[in-house]
Design a protein around this motif. Structure first.
Motif, PDB file in Angstrom:
ATOM      1  N   LEU A 327      37.815  28.318  18.010  1.00  0.00           N
ATOM      2  CA  LEU A 327      37.329  29.667  18.305  1.00  0.00           C
ATOM      3  C   LEU A 327      37.928  30.738  17.411  1.00  0.00           C
ATOM      4  O   LEU A 327      37.427  31.867  17.389  1.00  0.00           O
ATOM      5  CB  LEU A 327      37.614  30.019  19.767  1.00  0.00           C
ATOM      6  CG  LEU A 327      36.992  29.096  20.819  1.00  0.00           C
ATOM      7  CD1 LEU A 327      37.362  29.572  22.214  1.00  0.00           C
ATOM      8  CD2 LEU A 327      35.482  29.023  20.652  1.00  0.00           C
ATOM      9  N   GLY A 328      39.003  30.423  16.689  1.00  0.00           N
ATOM     10  CA  GLY A 328      39.665  31.445  15.900  1.00  0.00           C
ATOM     11  C   GLY A 328      40.396  32.430  16.784  1.00  0.00           C
ATOM     12  O   GLY A 328      40.789  32.120  17.915  1.00  0.00           O
ATOM     13  N   ALA A 329      40.553  33.644  16.272  1.00  0.00           N
ATOM     14  CA  ALA A 329      41.242  34.687  17.042  1.00  0.00           C
ATOM     15  C   ALA A 329      40.274  35.565  17.810  1.00  0.00           C
ATOM     16  O   ALA A 329      40.672  36.303  18.711  1.00  0.00           O
ATOM     17  CB  ALA A 329      42.085  35.548  16.108  1.00  0.00           C
ATOM     18  N   GLY A 330      38.983  35.492  17.453  1.00  0.00           N
ATOM     19  CA  GLY A 330      37.998  36.394  18.033  1.00  0.00           C
ATOM     20  C   GLY A 330      37.801  37.609  17.149  1.00  0.00           C
ATOM     21  O   GLY A 330      38.734  38.035  16.448  1.00  0.00           O
ATOM     22  N   PRO A 331      36.608  38.177  17.142  1.00  0.00           N
ATOM     23  CA  PRO A 331      36.333  39.340  16.295  1.00  0.00           C
ATOM     24  C   PRO A 331      37.283  40.502  16.580  1.00  0.00           C
ATOM     25  O   PRO A 331      37.486  40.888  17.729  1.00  0.00           O
ATOM     26  CB  PRO A 331      34.885  39.696  16.659  1.00  0.00           C
ATOM     27  CG  PRO A 331      34.294  38.421  17.166  1.00  0.00           C
ATOM     28  CD  PRO A 331      35.419  37.725  17.872  1.00  0.00           C
ATOM     29  N   ASP A 332      37.892  41.026  15.537  1.00  0.00           N
ATOM     30  CA  ASP A 332      38.781  42.193  15.607  1.00  0.00           C
ATOM     31  C   ASP A 332      40.022  41.937  16.447  1.00  0.00           C
ATOM     32  O   ASP A 332      40.642  42.869  16.960  1.00  0.00           O
ATOM     33  CB  ASP A 332      38.007  43.403  16.170  1.00  0.00           C
ATOM     34  CG  ASP A 332      38.664  44.725  15.794  1.00  0.00           C
ATOM     35  OD1 ASP A 332      39.229  44.817  14.687  1.00  0.00           O
ATOM     36  OD2 ASP A 332      38.624  45.665  16.601  1.00  0.00           O
ATOM     37  N   ASN A 333      40.419  40.665  16.581  1.00  0.00           N
ATOM     38  CA  ASN A 333      41.567  40.338  17.431  1.00  0.00           C
ATOM     39  C   ASN A 333      42.700  39.674  16.656  1.00  0.00           C
ATOM     40  O   ASN A 333      43.712  39.289  17.238  1.00  0.00           O
ATOM     41  CB  ASN A 333      41.116  39.404  18.567  1.00  0.00           C
ATOM     42  CG  ASN A 333      42.147  39.266  19.658  1.00  0.00           C
ATOM     43  OD1 ASN A 333      42.635  40.253  20.193  1.00  0.00           O
ATOM     44  ND2 ASN A 333      42.488  38.024  19.994  1.00  0.00           N
ATOM     45  N   TYR A 334      42.540  39.539  15.333  1.00  0.00           N
ATOM     46  CA  TYR A 334      43.533  38.822  14.539  1.00  0.00           C
ATOM     47  C   TYR A 334      44.931  39.441  14.622  1.00  0.00           C
ATOM     48  O   TYR A 334      45.910  38.694  14.817  1.00  0.00           O
ATOM     49  CB  TYR A 334      43.066  38.747  13.080  1.00  0.00           C
ATOM     50  CG  TYR A 334      44.095  38.170  12.135  1.00  0.00           C
ATOM     51  CD1 TYR A 334      44.319  36.797  12.079  1.00  0.00           C
ATOM     52  CD2 TYR A 334      44.833  39.003  11.296  1.00  0.00           C
ATOM     53  CE1 TYR A 334      45.259  36.259  11.204  1.00  0.00           C
ATOM     54  CE2 TYR A 334      45.773  38.471  10.424  1.00  0.00           C
ATOM     55  CZ  TYR A 334      45.978  37.100  10.378  1.00  0.00           C
ATOM     56  OH  TYR A 334      46.918  36.586   9.514  1.00  0.00           O
ATOM     57  N   PRO A 335      45.095  40.777  14.477  1.00  0.00           N
ATOM     58  CA  PRO A 335      46.461  41.332  14.511  1.00  0.00           C
ATOM     59  C   PRO A 335      47.216  41.008  15.803  1.00  0.00           C
ATOM     60  O   PRO A 335      48.412  40.716  15.775  1.00  0.00           O
ATOM     61  CB  PRO A 335      46.228  42.845  14.364  1.00  0.00           C
ATOM     62  CG  PRO A 335      44.921  42.951  13.656  1.00  0.00           C
ATOM     63  CD  PRO A 335      44.096  41.818  14.190  1.00  0.00           C
ATOM     64  N   LYS A 336      46.515  41.031  16.949  1.00  0.00           N
ATOM     65  CA  LYS A 336      47.169  40.721  18.218  1.00  0.00           C
ATOM     66  C   LYS A 336      47.436  39.221  18.352  1.00  0.00           C
ATOM     67  O   LYS A 336      48.486  38.812  18.856  1.00  0.00           O
ATOM     68  CB  LYS A 336      46.309  41.199  19.387  1.00  0.00           C
ATOM     69  CG  LYS A 336      46.144  42.714  19.440  1.00  0.00           C
ATOM     70  CD  LYS A 336      45.259  43.133  20.596  1.00  0.00           C
ATOM     71  CE  LYS A 336      45.084  44.653  20.620  1.00  0.00           C
ATOM     72  NZ  LYS A 336      44.172  45.068  21.720  1.00  0.00           N
ATOM     73  N   ALA A 337      46.478  38.417  17.902  1.00  0.00           N
ATOM     74  CA  ALA A 337      46.627  36.969  18.048  1.00  0.00           C
ATOM     75  C   ALA A 337      47.730  36.410  17.162  1.00  0.00           C
ATOM     76  O   ALA A 337      48.373  35.415  17.509  1.00  0.00           O
ATOM     77  CB  ALA A 337      45.297  36.281  17.729  1.00  0.00           C
ATOM     78  N   ILE A 338      47.971  37.054  16.014  1.00  0.00           N
ATOM     79  CA  ILE A 338      48.924  36.509  15.049  1.00  0.00           C
ATOM     80  C   ILE A 338      50.362  36.929  15.359  1.00  0.00           C
ATOM     81  O   ILE A 338      51.311  36.376  14.764  1.00  0.00           O
ATOM     82  CB  ILE A 338      48.531  36.948  13.620  1.00  0.00           C
ATOM     83  CG1 ILE A 338      49.044  35.949  12.573  1.00  0.00           C
ATOM     84  CG2 ILE A 338      49.053  38.338  13.307  1.00  0.00           C
ATOM     85  CD1 ILE A 338      48.399  34.606  12.606  1.00  0.00           C
ATOM     86  N   GLU A 339      50.546  37.861  16.263  1.00  0.00           N
ATOM     87  CA  GLU A 339      51.897  38.367  16.556  1.00  0.00           C
ATOM     88  C   GLU A 339      52.908  37.258  16.863  1.00  0.00           C
ATOM     89  O   GLU A 339      54.009  37.247  16.312  1.00  0.00           O
ATOM     90  CB  GLU A 339      51.852  39.379  17.700  1.00  0.00           C
ATOM     91  CG  GLU A 339      51.359  40.752  17.286  1.00  0.00           C
ATOM     92  CD  GLU A 339      51.371  41.730  18.447  1.00  0.00           C
ATOM     93  OE1 GLU A 339      51.797  41.336  19.554  1.00  0.00           O
ATOM     94  OE2 GLU A 339      50.950  42.885  18.256  1.00  0.00           O
ATOM     95  N   PRO A 340      52.598  36.283  17.737  1.00  0.00           N
ATOM     96  CA  PRO A 340      53.594  35.235  18.023  1.00  0.00           C
ATOM     97  C   PRO A 340      53.893  34.336  16.825  1.00  0.00           C
ATOM     98  O   PRO A 340      54.892  33.607  16.837  1.00  0.00           O
ATOM     99  CB  PRO A 340      52.934  34.430  19.159  1.00  0.00           C
ATOM    100  CG  PRO A 340      51.898  35.332  19.735  1.00  0.00           C
ATOM    101  CD  PRO A 340      51.416  36.161  18.593  1.00  0.00           C
ATOM    102  N   TYR A 341      53.044  34.378  15.817  1.00  0.00           N
ATOM    103  CA  TYR A 341      53.198  33.502  14.654  1.00  0.00           C
ATOM    104  C   TYR A 341      53.689  34.270  13.425  1.00  0.00           C
ATOM    105  O   TYR A 341      53.784  33.700  12.339  1.00  0.00           O
ATOM    106  CB  TYR A 341      51.856  32.824  14.322  1.00  0.00           C
ATOM    107  CG  TYR A 341      51.259  32.094  15.500  1.00  0.00           C
ATOM    108  CD1 TYR A 341      51.529  30.746  15.727  1.00  0.00           C
ATOM    109  CD2 TYR A 341      50.427  32.758  16.413  1.00  0.00           C
ATOM    110  CE1 TYR A 341      50.988  30.082  16.816  1.00  0.00           C
ATOM    111  CE2 TYR A 341      49.888  32.104  17.508  1.00  0.00           C
ATOM    112  CZ  TYR A 341      50.171  30.764  17.702  1.00  0.00           C
ATOM    113  OH  TYR A 341      49.644  30.098  18.783  1.00  0.00           O
TER     114      TYR A 341
END
Length: 438
Positions: A327-341
């Motif tokens: 599913l990826g991170a979702g549209p426009d959600n990459y900055p929040k999704a990548i925080e733990p990584y």
């Protein structure tokens, strides 16, 4: 005051669309940078370009001569006007779009802000594809049967794309020459940004038009009038100067690579191979330019190392779980999704991973990535099959530049850039009208 000016412009644009849907389309193409004019309708954010698009769609739907509401009618019209052997390719383009749309909608399961994600899907997938449909529906109803009419149809849109390029380039050249009106963040490096907030945005907008206009001007059978040639030349010259003023290295390298790839179709092997050998020998003799070029291509400089760090974090996110992988991170959600990584603390968290394929993967999931790959392969098969037709090599050059540039940057995920890419695809589709007309 901004709303007053905007309403006046929108009123004028409504009148243009009322008088001619085709003129409305051309004005819209020439107005792409107006997405920078931010407005609010109550709590809902919008842009002047988006309001123009709404008016254009309303005018198109209310004009029964041009509208193609039924998907069946759209399919029928394409089958009628394209070569039979190309029908399968255009079917694959439709499948590519549906895969990206489905990937984006599934990505909503990952999103922290569903409304924001839907807005991104609308702006970067639905609206650009709808623009392609409108261009096709209007142009395929124009009288066809002579090369002159088909040439005019495509050239009008290319000239419309050149107009904003000339404008933003003039602003960038003024900034570079005087140092005035540079954003504070870029004044120390003296990198021109034109009307955009950062230099790379200028490079993204201008770069595809440079090889497009160059190969049009080099064509043996020039399918344009003298005044159109002057517009193309102005966009090429001013855009090139503006690009150097912005110091957008990725765009400059992408253009150089595109020109080398496309030169063989125009000049032939007898000219292209000696020129490429001369370039290789020159780099071998001059160690300074060679070392700089090798450093850039191998990503050994600070910018390259930054991108490697971003890609590493992105791959850690995508491979962390099957859900992220699919599913990826979702549209426009990459900055929040990548925080733990985010392990490279000396770097900020960017909006996108700065790679065309990773960008698509995190935004639209694995389905979106497959759709992108399918679209690229389909376009290249078509462009290679018809490379002798007028406009095909110039349009291919613009698309190739975007792909090469996209290996290290984000040349799609902006309102103007998404629209531009789908305009180029629409013009590519139009080259098949009435089959062989080159």
């Amino acid at each position: 005051m901004l709303w007053i000016v905007s309403l006046v412009l929108l009123g004028l644009y409504s009148w243009i669309c009322y008088r001619s849907i085709r003129h409305g389309l051309l004005v819209f193409v020439a107005s792409l940078p107006l997405y920078l004019v931010r407005l609010h309708i109550g709590p809902i954010p919008t842009t002047l370009l988006e309001l123009q698009f709404v008016l254009l769609v309303i005018a198109w739907l209310s004009n029964f001569e041009y509208q193609l509401i039924s998907p069946r009618e759209l399919v029928r019209s394409i089958r009628q006007y394209v070569d039979k052997r190309d029908w399968g390719l255009f079917s694959l383009l439709g499948i590519s779009f549906l895969l990206m749309l489905a990937g984006g909608l599934l990505g909503l399961l990952q999103s922290k802000d569903v409304f924001g994600s839907l807005n991104i899907i609308k702006s970067y997938v639905v609206e650009p594809a709808l623009l392609l449909i409108m261009i096709w529906s209007v142009e395929h109803r124009q009288p066809v049967g002579t090369t002159k009419v088909t040439h005019r149809s495509i050239l009008d849109y290319i000239v419309a794309l050149c107009i904003p390029v000339i404008f933003v380039s003039l602003v960038a050249i003024f900034q570079g020459a005087t140092g005035l009106f540079l954003p504070d963040a870029w004044s120390l490096e003296a990198r021109a940004t034109s009307i955009f907030p950062y230099p790379n945005a200028l490079g993204h907008f201008v770069a595809p038009i440079i090889p497009l206009t160059l190969f049009l001007l080099l064509a043996k059978d020039r399918p344009f009038r003298p005044w159109q040639g002057r517009v193309l030349l102005a966009a090429l010259a001013l855009g090139s100067i503006a690009l150097f003023a912005s110091q957008t290295e990725a765009a400059i390298i992408a253009i150089a690579a595109t020109v080398c790839l496309g030169a063989g179709f125009y000049a032939g092997r007898r000219v292209t191979i000696p020129l490429m050998l001369a370039g290789v020998i020159t780099l071998a003799i001059l160690p300074g330019p060679r070392s700089i070029l090798v450093e850039k291509i191998t990503l050994q400089d600070w910018s390259g190392q930054t991108r490697i760090a971003i890609w590493s974090e992105t791959m850690n996110f995508l491979t962390d779980s099957p859900r992220n992988f699919l599913l990826g991170a979702g549209p426009d959600n990459y900055p929040k999704a990548i925080e733990p990584y985010h392990t490279h603390d000396y770097l900020e968290i960017f909006q996108y991973p700065h790679n065309l394929f990773l960008n698509s993967w995190v935004e639209y999931g694995l389905l979106g990535l497959v759709g992108l790959l399918l679209m690229i392969v389909t376009l290249f098969i078509y462009l290679f099959r018809h490379h002798k037709l007028n406009f095909v090599i110039p349009l291919a050059a613009a698309i190739v530049e975007t792909i090469i540039h996209g290996l290290v940057d984000v040349p799609y995920f902006k309102n103007d850039l998404a629209m531009m890419i789908w305009i180029l695809i629409a013009l590519t589709v139009l080259t098949t009208r009435r089959r062989q007309w080159a």
